[in-house]
Structures are given as C-alpha cells and as structure tokens.
Design a protein around this motif. Sequence first.
Motif, short mmCIF file in Angstrom:
data_model
loop_
_atom_site.label_atom_id
_atom_site.label_comp_id
_atom_site.label_asym_id
_atom_site.label_seq_id
_atom_site.Cartn_x
_atom_site.Cartn_y
_atom_site.Cartn_z
N ILE A 1 -25.41 4.31 60.69
CA ILE A 1 -24.47 3.18 60.62
C ILE A 1 -25.19 1.94 60.09
CG2 ILE A 1 -22.97 1.65 61.98
CD1 ILE A 1 -22.62 4.00 63.90
N ASP A 2 -24.58 1.27 59.14
CA ASP A 2 -25.12 0.04 58.55
C ASP A 2 -26.47 0.23 57.85
OD1 ASP A 2 -22.92 -1.32 59.47
OD2 ASP A 2 -23.89 -1.96 61.33
N LEU A 3 -26.84 1.49 57.60
CA LEU A 3 -28.15 1.72 57.00
C LEU A 3 -28.32 1.00 55.65
CD1 LEU A 3 -30.57 3.12 58.16
CD2 LEU A 3 -29.94 5.17 56.92
N PRO A 4 -27.32 0.99 54.77
CA PRO A 4 -27.51 0.26 53.51
C PRO A 4 -27.83 -1.21 53.73
CG PRO A 4 -25.61 1.70 53.34
CD PRO A 4 -26.05 1.73 54.78
N GLN A 5 -27.13 -1.85 54.66
CA GLN A 5 -27.40 -3.27 54.93
C GLN A 5 -28.79 -3.44 55.52
OE1 GLN A 5 -24.67 -1.64 55.59
NE2 GLN A 5 -22.87 -2.83 55.04
N ILE A 6 -29.16 -2.51 56.41
CA ILE A 6 -30.48 -2.59 57.04
C ILE A 6 -31.57 -2.41 55.98
CG2 ILE A 6 -32.03 -1.38 58.64
CD1 ILE A 6 -29.54 -0.89 60.40
N PHE A 7 -31.36 -1.51 55.04
CA PHE A 7 -32.33 -1.33 53.96
C PHE A 7 -32.48 -2.62 53.16
CE2 PHE A 7 -34.15 2.84 52.81
CZ PHE A 7 -33.78 3.56 53.93
N GLU A 8 -31.38 -3.27 52.88
CA GLU A 8 -31.44 -4.52 52.11
C GLU A 8 -32.34 -5.52 52.82
OE1 GLU A 8 -30.37 -5.06 49.25
OE2 GLU A 8 -28.43 -4.14 48.82
N LEU A 9 -32.19 -5.60 54.14
CA LEU A 9 -32.96 -6.57 54.92
C LEU A 9 -34.43 -6.18 55.02
CD1 LEU A 9 -30.45 -7.07 57.87
CD2 LEU A 9 -30.97 -8.71 56.05
N ASP A 10 -34.71 -4.90 54.83
CA ASP A 10 -36.05 -4.39 55.09
C ASP A 10 -36.85 -4.15 53.81
OD1 ASP A 10 -37.20 -4.27 57.51
OD2 ASP A 10 -37.13 -2.10 57.70
N TYR A 11 -36.52 -4.84 52.75
CA TYR A 11 -37.12 -4.54 51.45
C TYR A 11 -38.64 -4.72 51.48
CZ TYR A 11 -37.44 -3.94 46.48
OH TYR A 11 -37.76 -3.45 45.24
N ASP A 12 -39.14 -5.70 52.24
CA ASP A 12 -40.58 -5.97 52.25
C ASP A 12 -41.28 -5.38 53.47
OD1 ASP A 12 -40.47 -7.42 49.86
OD2 ASP A 12 -39.67 -9.15 50.94
N SER A 13 -40.66 -4.42 54.11
CA SER A 13 -41.24 -3.85 55.32
C SER A 13 -42.61 -3.21 55.05
CB SER A 13 -40.30 -2.78 55.88
OG SER A 13 -40.95 -2.07 56.90
N GLN A 14 -43.46 -3.29 56.05
CA GLN A 14 -44.77 -2.64 55.99
C GLN A 14 -44.63 -1.11 55.96
OE1 GLN A 14 -47.71 -4.14 55.61
NE2 GLN A 14 -48.81 -2.16 55.69
N ILE B 1 -42.09 5.56 46.46
CA ILE B 1 -41.42 6.19 47.61
C ILE B 1 -40.28 5.29 48.11
CG2 ILE B 1 -42.92 5.33 49.52
CD1 ILE B 1 -42.82 8.32 50.52
N LYS B 2 -40.49 3.98 47.98
CA LYS B 2 -39.40 3.06 48.36
C LYS B 2 -38.19 3.26 47.43
CE LYS B 2 -39.89 -1.58 48.05
NZ LYS B 2 -40.27 -2.93 48.50
N LEU B 3 -38.48 3.44 46.16
CA LEU B 3 -37.38 3.66 45.20
C LEU B 3 -36.55 4.87 45.60
CD1 LEU B 3 -36.02 3.23 42.33
CD2 LEU B 3 -37.57 5.03 41.58
N GLN C 1 -30.13 5.89 49.62
CA GLN C 1 -29.40 5.25 50.72
C GLN C 1 -28.60 4.02 50.30
OE1 GLN C 1 -29.15 6.74 53.54
NE2 GLN C 1 -30.72 8.28 53.13
N ILE C 2 -28.93 3.39 49.16
CA ILE C 2 -28.18 2.19 48.76
C ILE C 2 -27.51 2.36 47.40
CG2 ILE C 2 -28.36 -0.23 48.13
CD1 ILE C 2 -30.31 -0.70 50.19
N ALA C 3 -28.31 2.62 46.38
CA ALA C 3 -27.74 2.68 45.03
C ALA C 3 -26.66 3.75 44.94
CB ALA C 3 -28.85 2.95 44.01
N PHE C 4 -26.90 4.88 45.58
CA PHE C 4 -25.91 5.96 45.50
C PHE C 4 -24.64 5.57 46.25
CE2 PHE C 4 -24.16 10.20 45.49
CZ PHE C 4 -24.62 10.71 44.28
N VAL C 5 -24.80 4.89 47.36
CA VAL C 5 -23.62 4.45 48.13
C VAL C 5 -22.80 3.49 47.29
CG1 VAL C 5 -22.86 3.23 50.21
CG2 VAL C 5 -24.83 4.77 50.33
N GLU C 6 -23.49 2.57 46.60
CA GLU C 6 -22.76 1.60 45.77
C GLU C 6 -21.98 2.30 44.66
OE1 GLU C 6 -25.91 -2.05 46.44
OE2 GLU C 6 -25.84 -1.05 44.50
#
Length: 353
Positions: free
Chosen positions: A221-234, A303-305, A311-316
């Motif tokens: 749930i909300d994974l695409p939004q969470i991915f957006e927020l986590d772009y610079d995650s370690q 790997i991020k790509l 999880q995001i581009a395909f959903v869009e």
Amino acid sequence: MDGFRFASSHANARLMAKDDRNRLLELLGSFGDLCGPVGMPGGAHRYQPVRKPSEIAPDCLRTLLPPKKILYPPTDELLEFTADGGFRTKEEATPGRRILFGLHPCDIHAVITLDQVFSGRYDEPRYFARRQRTAIVGTDCWPDEQCFCHSTKTDFVDKGFDLFLTDLGEQYFVRIGTAFGDDIVRAAGDLFRPVEPAAIDLYKERTNRRHAAFSHSVEMIDLPQIFELDYDSQIWENLGSKCFSCGSCSAVCPTCYCYDVFDQVNLDGRTGSRFRTWDSCLTNSFARVADGRNFRQERATRIKLRYYHKQIAFVEQYGRPSCVGCGRCIVACPAEISVIDVLNAIFREKVVR
Ligand code: SF4
Ligand code: SF4
C-alpha cells in the motif's frame, strides 16, 4: 483479438480425476505443440517444449526461466541481410499452435503484463504472432518461502487462461476461460464431468488454506509514494555494494522485457543476421552509449532503477506494478538480495521515521 488468444472471465467449470492428467496432456498435445515444466538434475525445472506428456513435472512450483521464453525468446533472429542493403525477415522454424501447460497465477499475470507492454505505443508483431497461436492451461500451486504473489494480488486469475486446474486432492477443479478451452472440454469425451456441490466446498477450503500458507507478506500500500520519498535512501547504496551486476534477476523475471539488438556479419563479409537478445538494466553496459559514456555507471543507480521502474514507472503507465511476486529473482540472486526484504525495508524506513 479472438477468444482463443485472450481469455475472458470463466463461465463454466468441470471436474477431472487427477489420474486422468496424462489423458488430458495427450489431448492437449493433439491441439498443438505442448510445452511445460520439465525436471532437471539437481531438482530445478525448466520450461520447454515436450515430446510426450510424461516429461512434464506437473507439481513444479517454479521454473528457472519463466514461460515468457516461449513467447519472447532470449535470442531471436529478426532478419538476414546482405551487403547490397537487401534483407529478409526471419520466420519462426515451428509456427504452429502452442499449448503452454502448468502456468501458475503469477506467470499468467506476467503474460498479461507482457501483452500490455507489447501492445502499447508500438505493437510488437513477433510477440503477438506467437501469442495469437498460444493457448494457456494454468495450474494452481502451493507457495514456498520465496512466493509473495498474495501481496502483489497476483495469486489468483480470472482471465488469461483457456483452462485452469485447481488441485482438490483426488480431482481437479477445472475452470474454462475461453471458447478454445470449451473446445478442449467438448473434445475430451468423458474426461470431464459436472461440478458437484461438495467440490465447490473443497475448492473454497483449498483457496483459503493456500492463502494462509504464504510465509511472507509485503506491504504494497502506498509503495509508489513511499518510493518517491525514499529516492536518496542509503538502502540503494547498500544494495549497490552487494550486487554483482550479473543480471540474473532480470533474466529470470517473467515481466522484464528490455532487449538489445546486434548484427552478426558472416565470414563472407557480405551477409549476416540481426538478433534481438534479452538485456538487463543491472549490467554495466546497459546505459553505455556510443561514445563510451555510461549514464548508470554505479551499481546503486542501476539497482535503484530496476526497483523504481517496476514499482513506480510501470504503475504510472499501466496502473499496477510489474512485479508479480513469483520469487524467481530471490532464488537466482548470488548476492542473496531479496525483493521481499528490499520492499519491506523501504516501507519500514518511511513508516518508522
Ligand atoms: S521482480 Fe522478482 S519476484 Fe517480481 S516478478 Fe520479477 S522475478 Fe518475480
Ligand atoms: S541477481 Fe542479484 S547480484 Fe545479480 S544483478 Fe540482480 S540483484 Fe545484482
């Protein structure tokens, strides 16, 4: 698109004795070239054409490469060319109808995903020529610790198959998905019989037990939004330092579809062939361009790509993630990177903060 090619929601069901499975496989083989999971030394399975039904391993959970390879081969010779600029499109050696047996729900969802991709902005005629001639006979399965298709909502299918067999112990509950599936049933004589009420109870009970058998769940749930927020995650740097860039995760994925095209010139220097081969966004060469520059030099960015695309581009673009939760990439990864762990780590990181 005809009824044979794309199943609509099923209207009918039958029962079939499990002991009659080879009779069904013989019958399916009379409709076209039969393909299915075949056992290999060491316990793994591969998906391939079979000569006789007894070659098929009906209880296989997961083949190394997905059935995608029949519709979209790892290497495909597209055309032959000559030095004077002439070319001839290469046709398939065996252009007949194919019956794909033993696809589980996740793999059927994956085929539906590829149908969407290859019928998008640009139609892919080679894929659809094969798809048009392909029937799908699905079978249900029992999850192991790498399966998470209940989280991706791909653990059940109501379309995308001609027939679908659910194991009820002594018998199969057979759902009919298309007119072609109905043709098979009609041609089968006494192989199938009407569904009794007790079988429906068994079917429901099996479905509930199977749903409870998944050992992992992924919070989607909300994974695409969470991915957006986590772009610079370690997390991505950590994964980049573990990943070997081998590309195995893409090779085994039933929904990855990136490819490369190359020409091979024959020794005569005047003729040659153009090939299409599967490619992987994880490999170092994937984003290298003609002058040698590489837009994704670092493993972490590659790997991020992969995760962002699925999880995001395909959903869009298509309204749902392209991961179907089959677990193949978890089994194949030599670095023991698990998509289940990655997605849960991303989710936890954002929710805990
Ligand atoms: S990303 Fe992994 S789990 Fe998801 S569909 Fe591809 S191989 Fe299966
Ligand atoms: S299989 Fe594992 S090690 Fe290989 S490219 Fe994929 S994530 Fe990296």
